[in-house]
Design a protein around this motif. Structure first.
Motif, PDB file in Angstrom:
ATOM      1  N   HIS A  87      -9.688   0.429  11.664  1.00 10.84           N
ATOM      2  CA  HIS A  87      -9.142   1.787  11.679  1.00 10.84           C
ATOM      3  C   HIS A  87      -9.132   2.452  13.050  1.00 10.84           C
ATOM      4  CE1 HIS A  87      -8.795   1.837   7.350  1.00 10.84           C
ATOM      5  NE2 HIS A  87     -10.027   1.345   7.268  1.00 10.84           N
ATOM      6  N   GLU A  90      -6.309   2.380  15.701  1.00 12.09           N
ATOM      7  CA  GLU A  90      -5.056   3.055  15.357  1.00 12.09           C
ATOM      8  C   GLU A  90      -5.010   4.491  15.870  1.00 12.09           C
ATOM      9  OE1 GLU A  90      -2.485   1.454  13.891  1.00 12.09           O
ATOM     10  OE2 GLU A  90      -3.749  -0.336  14.024  1.00 12.09           O
ATOM     11  N   GLU A  96      -6.783  10.658  11.183  1.00  8.80           N
ATOM     12  CA  GLU A  96      -5.577  10.095  11.798  1.00  8.80           C
ATOM     13  C   GLU A  96      -5.414   8.598  11.524  1.00  8.80           C
ATOM     14  OE1 GLU A  96      -4.885  12.395  15.944  1.00  8.80           O
ATOM     15  OE2 GLU A  96      -6.798  11.332  15.768  1.00  8.80           O
ATOM     16  N   ASN A  97      -6.526   7.868  11.434  1.00 15.58           N
ATOM     17  CA  ASN A  97      -6.421   6.412  11.333  1.00 15.58           C
ATOM     18  C   ASN A  97      -6.647   5.862   9.925  1.00 15.58           C
ATOM     19  OD1 ASN A  97      -9.261   6.211  10.950  1.00 15.58           O
ATOM     20  ND2 ASN A  97      -9.609   6.083  13.153  1.00 15.58           N
ATOM     21  N   GLY A  98      -6.843   6.738   8.942  1.00 16.94           N
ATOM     22  CA  GLY A  98      -7.022   6.295   7.564  1.00 16.94           C
ATOM     23  C   GLY A  98      -8.389   5.698   7.279  1.00 16.94           C
ATOM     24  N   GLU A 100     -11.285   7.317   6.598  1.00 17.33           N
ATOM     25  CA  GLU A 100     -12.262   8.225   5.983  1.00 17.33           C
ATOM     26  C   GLU A 100     -13.196   7.500   5.025  1.00 17.33           C
ATOM     27  OE1 GLU A 100      -8.889   8.908   5.668  1.00 17.33           O
ATOM     28  OE2 GLU A 100      -8.549  11.045   5.992  1.00 17.33           O
TER      29      GLU A 100
END
Length: 149
Positions: A87, A90, A96-98, A100
Motif C-alpha cells: 500500500h 502507492e 490515499e493508498n487503500g 486502512e
C-alpha cells in the motif's frame, strides 16, 4: 462507576481479541477458499496465499486465545509488511493508498502483543489446569515483597 469499568476491562479486552481475530480469520478464509464473497488465491502464490494462510491461522489462534501474543505478533508483522510493501508505495497516507485495513489490523494486533488475551482465553484455561499451585505462590510473594525467590 470507574471501579465497575476497571472490573470489566479483562472481558472487554477478551471480546476485542475475539472479534479482531475472527474478522482476520474470515479474511484469510475468503482468500484461501473463496468463501464470504472472496476469491480463491492460487496455492503457493507469493505473497497472497501465504498472507491468507497467516490470516486464517493467526486469526483463529487470536480469536480462541491460544498463543495470543505470538499469533498477534505474527499477524501484526504480516500487516505491517502488507502496508509498507503493497500500500505505502502507492501514496503516503492509508486513506490515499487503500491501506486502512492493513494499518488498523497491524496496530490492533500489536496492542494484543502487549496486553495479552484478556478474559475467556483458552490459554488461561490450560494454565489453570496445569498450575494449580501457582496462585498460592503468587499470594506469598505479594505478602512479602522483600523476599526474593
Amino acid at each position: 462507576m470507574l471501579i465497575r469499568l476497571n472490573a470489566a476491562q479483562p472481558y472487554a479486552l477478551g471480546l476485542f481479541r475475539f472479534v479482531i481475530g475472527l474478522i482476520f480469520a474470515i479474511h484469510g478464509a475468503s482468500s484461501l477458499f473463496g468463501v464470504f464473497n472472496g476469491r480463491d488465491t492460487e496455492v503457493g502464490a507469493w505473497p497472497g496465499w501465504y498472507a491468507a494462510l497467516i490470516q486464517l491461522v493467526c486469526g483463529t489462534f487470536v480469536a480462541l486465545g491460544l498463543g495470543t501474543r505470538i499469533a498477534a505478533f505474527l499477524a501484526s508483522g504480516s500487516m505491517a509488511y502488507a502496508y509498507f510493501v503493497v500500500h505505502q508505495p502507492e501514496a503516503l497516507t492509508p486513506v490515499e493508498n487503500g491501506g486502512e485495513t492493513s494499518a488498523i489490523f497491524c496496530w490492533a494486533f500489536l496492542l494484543l502483543v502487549f496486553t495479552g488475551p484478556g478474559a475467556l482465553a483458552l490459554d488461561r484455561l490450560f494454565k489453570a489446569g496445569t498450575t494449580a499451585q501457582a496462585p498460592a505462590d503468587e499470594t506469598r510473594r505479594e505478602q512479602s515483597p522483600a523476599v526474593s525467590v
